[in-house]
Design an enzyme around this catalytic site. Structure first.
Site, PDB file in Angstrom:
ATOM      1  N   HIS A  26       3.718  -5.825   3.632  1.00 25.85           N
ATOM      2  CA  HIS A  26       2.381  -6.052   3.033  1.00 25.85           C
ATOM      3  C   HIS A  26       2.310  -5.505   1.613  1.00 25.85           C
ATOM      4  CE1 HIS A  26       1.772  -2.048   5.063  1.00 25.85           C
ATOM      5  NE2 HIS A  26       1.080  -1.761   3.983  1.00 25.85           N
ATOM      6  N   HIS A  98       0.193  -0.133  -3.212  1.00 25.13           N
ATOM      7  CA  HIS A  98       1.590   0.058  -2.784  1.00 25.13           C
ATOM      8  C   HIS A  98       2.154  -1.233  -2.204  1.00 25.13           C
ATOM      9  CE1 HIS A  98      -0.570   1.170   1.036  1.00 25.13           C
ATOM     10  NE2 HIS A  98       0.430   0.547   1.606  1.00 25.13           N
ATOM     11  N   GLU A 149       6.040   1.980   0.493  1.00 31.99           N
ATOM     12  CA  GLU A 149       5.911   2.361   1.908  1.00 31.99           C
ATOM     13  C   GLU A 149       7.034   1.679   2.673  1.00 31.99           C
ATOM     14  OE1 GLU A 149       2.278   0.973   3.723  1.00 31.99           O
ATOM     15  OE2 GLU A 149       2.649   2.013   5.597  1.00 31.99           O
TER      16      GLU A 149
HETATM   17  C1  LIG Z   1      -2.783   3.411   7.789  1.00 32.31           C
HETATM   18  C2  LIG Z   1      -1.534   3.487   7.040  1.00 32.31           C
HETATM   19  C3  LIG Z   1      -1.418   2.348   6.076  1.00 32.31           C
HETATM   20  C4  LIG Z   1      -0.279   1.434   6.529  1.00 32.31           C
HETATM   21  O1  LIG Z   1       0.115   0.533   5.768  1.00 32.31           O
HETATM   22  O2  LIG Z   1       0.151   1.604   7.700  1.00 32.31           O
HETATM   23  C5  LIG Z   1      -1.239   2.805   4.655  1.00 32.31           C
HETATM   24  O3  LIG Z   1      -0.666   2.154   3.827  1.00 32.31           O
HETATM   25  S1  LIG Z   1      -1.939   4.322   4.277  1.00 32.31           S
HETATM   26  C6  LIG Z   1      -2.047   4.271   2.465  1.00 32.31           C
HETATM   27  C7  LIG Z   1      -2.612   5.549   1.937  1.00 32.31           C
HETATM   28  N1  LIG Z   1      -1.645   6.618   2.018  1.00 32.31           N
HETATM   29  C8  LIG Z   1      -0.815   6.881   0.980  1.00 32.31           C
HETATM   30  O4  LIG Z   1      -0.872   6.270  -0.066  1.00 32.31           O
HETATM   31  C9  LIG Z   1       0.175   8.012   1.207  1.00 32.31           C
HETATM   32  C10 LIG Z   1       1.129   8.159   0.035  1.00 32.31           C
HETATM   33  N2  LIG Z   1       0.394   8.420  -1.197  1.00 32.31           N
HETATM   34  C11 LIG Z   1       0.284   9.700  -1.693  1.00 32.31           C
HETATM   35  O5  LIG Z   1       0.782  10.659  -1.156  1.00 32.31           O
HETATM   36  C12 LIG Z   1      -0.500   9.828  -2.989  1.00 32.31           C
HETATM   37  O6  LIG Z   1      -1.280   8.669  -3.175  1.00 32.31           O
HETATM   38  C13 LIG Z   1       0.403  10.011  -4.243  1.00 32.31           C
HETATM   39  C14 LIG Z   1       1.177  11.312  -4.110  1.00 32.31           C
HETATM   40  C15 LIG Z   1       1.348   8.837  -4.411  1.00 32.31           C
HETATM   41  C16 LIG Z   1      -0.489  10.075  -5.462  1.00 32.31           C
HETATM   42  O7  LIG Z   1      -1.500  10.995  -5.196  1.00 32.31           O
HETATM   43  P1  LIG Z   1      -2.557  11.331  -6.348  1.00 32.31           P
HETATM   44  O8  LIG Z   1      -2.986  10.052  -7.014  1.00 32.31           O
HETATM   45  O9  LIG Z   1      -3.610  12.197  -5.782  1.00 32.31           O
HETATM   46  O10 LIG Z   1      -1.658  12.209  -7.291  1.00 32.31           O
HETATM   47  P2  LIG Z   1      -1.600  12.200  -8.829  1.00 32.31           P
HETATM   48  O11 LIG Z   1      -2.912  11.742  -9.402  1.00 32.31           O
HETATM   49  O12 LIG Z   1      -1.038  13.522  -9.217  1.00 32.31           O
HETATM   50  O13 LIG Z   1      -0.501  11.060  -9.124  1.00 32.31           O
HETATM   51  C17 LIG Z   1       0.813  11.438  -9.430  1.00 32.31           C
HETATM   52  C18 LIG Z   1       1.355  10.345 -10.344  1.00 32.31           C
HETATM   53  O14 LIG Z   1       1.544   9.168  -9.562  1.00 32.31           O
HETATM   54  C19 LIG Z   1       0.773   8.113 -10.097  1.00 32.31           C
HETATM   55  N3  LIG Z   1       0.298   7.334  -8.967  1.00 32.31           N
HETATM   56  C20 LIG Z   1      -0.605   7.707  -8.042  1.00 32.31           C
HETATM   57  N4  LIG Z   1      -0.793   6.713  -7.143  1.00 32.31           N
HETATM   58  C21 LIG Z   1      -0.003   5.701  -7.528  1.00 32.31           C
HETATM   59  C22 LIG Z   1       0.249   4.393  -7.038  1.00 32.31           C
HETATM   60  N5  LIG Z   1      -0.389   3.940  -5.950  1.00 32.31           N
HETATM   61  N6  LIG Z   1       1.129   3.596  -7.677  1.00 32.31           N
HETATM   62  C23 LIG Z   1       1.775   4.059  -8.793  1.00 32.31           C
HETATM   63  N7  LIG Z   1       1.594   5.288  -9.340  1.00 32.31           N
HETATM   64  C24 LIG Z   1       0.701   6.095  -8.697  1.00 32.31           C
HETATM   65  C25 LIG Z   1      -0.341   8.762 -10.862  1.00 32.31           C
HETATM   66  O15 LIG Z   1      -0.808   7.880 -11.853  1.00 32.31           O
HETATM   67  C26 LIG Z   1       0.372   9.961 -11.441  1.00 32.31           C
HETATM   68  O16 LIG Z   1       1.143   9.547 -12.532  1.00 32.31           O
HETATM   69  P3  LIG Z   1       0.952  10.270 -13.954  1.00 32.31           P
HETATM   70  O17 LIG Z   1       1.834   9.515 -14.883  1.00 32.31           O
HETATM   71  O18 LIG Z   1       1.371  11.697 -13.717  1.00 32.31           O
HETATM   72  O19 LIG Z   1      -0.524  10.136 -14.277  1.00 32.31           O
HETATM   73 CO   LIG Z   2       0.311   0.255   3.741  1.00 30.43          CO
END
Ligand SMILES: CC[C@H](C(=O)O)C(=O)SCCNC(=O)CCNC(=O)[C@H](O)C(C)(C)COP(=O)(O)OP(=O)(O)OC[C@H]1O[C@@H](n2cnc3c(N)ncnc32)[C@H](O)[C@@H]1OP(=O)(O)O
Ligand SMILES: [Co+2]
Length: 153
Positions: A26, A98, A149
């Site tokens: 997805h 993602h 993912e």
């Molecule tokens: C029910 C489950 C379902 C499934 O399919 O089964 C799901 O998909 S659940 C989906 C939700 N869960 C997750 O996304 C878990 C993994 N994600 C994380 O742990 C966080 O989102 C993380 C660590 C990727 C980012 O967290 P956060 O945004 O709070 O941290 P920062 O702001 O410090 O970001 C760090 C850095 O990463 C860039 N960033 C954040 N999100 C994304 C993204 N989706 N794609 C690309 N880049 C991303 C953010 O811009 C920061 O970059 P920087 O250059 O330092 O600004």
């Molecule tokens: Co997902």
């Protein structure tokens, strides 16, 4: 750091990498209004839209949209400390969040990725995702800015 995510690439010594990612399961989109986004996919885009599913263990509510060749996962924050809240704060209109690839063996994939220095997010242990299968997430900074993912199928 160039990380090998898929197999079939012969290494210098001719050894084949283990095949890893398979089908695209997805593409997830974080949205500011889940009901409105689901309605738009259903009425404006004519897609088959499923019901909202709360996933408290992941801090999101999801809606799956079935396409002929893959799925779209609409994401909305659920509860405090949702992992997608910062993303939505930075992207108030929403955005692609993602990509989920399928793997045969998520622990084998994790071992291979970690041996190459990739960061597995959270505790590093697989969690059961929205399809009832184990999932892991890889840091976007390790994969050309894309949050990946992996879902074991
Ligand atoms: C029910 C489950 C379902 C499934 O399919 O089964 C799901 O998909 S659940 C989906 C939700 N869960 C997750 O996304 C878990 C993994 N994600 C994380 O742990 C966080 O989102 C993380 C660590 C990727 C980012 O967290 P956060 O945004 O709070 O941290 P920062 O702001 O410090 O970001 C760090 C850095 O990463 C860039 N960033 C954040 N999100 C994304 C993204 N989706 N794609 C690309 N880049 C991303 C953010 O811009 C920061 O970059 P920087 O250059 O330092 O600004
Ligand atoms: Co997902």
């Amino acid at each position: 750091m160039q990380l090998a995510l898929f197999g079939g690439t012969a290494l210098q010594d001719g050894k084949q990498e283990m095949k890893m990612i398979g089908r695209l399961n997805h593409v997830a989109i974080a949205v500011p209004d889940l009901q409105a986004a689901a309605a738009q996919y259903e009425s404006t885009l004519g897609a088959k839209v499923g019901p909202p599913q709360d996933e408290p263990d992941h801090g999101v509510t999801v809606v799956f949209i079935e396409l002929p060749n893959t799925k779209i996962e609409l994401l909305f924050p659920l509860g405090e400390g949702s992992p997608i809240q910062n993303f939505l704060d930075k992207n108030p209109s929403g955005g692609i969040h993602h990509i989920c690839y399928e793997v045969d063996d998520i622990l084998e994939a994790r071992a291979q990725l970690q041996s190459q220095g990739a960061r597995v997010l959270g505790s590093g242990e697989p969690k059961i995702g929205a399809h009832g299968k184990p999932v892991l997430f890889l840091h976007p900074k390790d994969f050309t800015g894309c949050l990946i993912e992996l879902e074991q199928v």
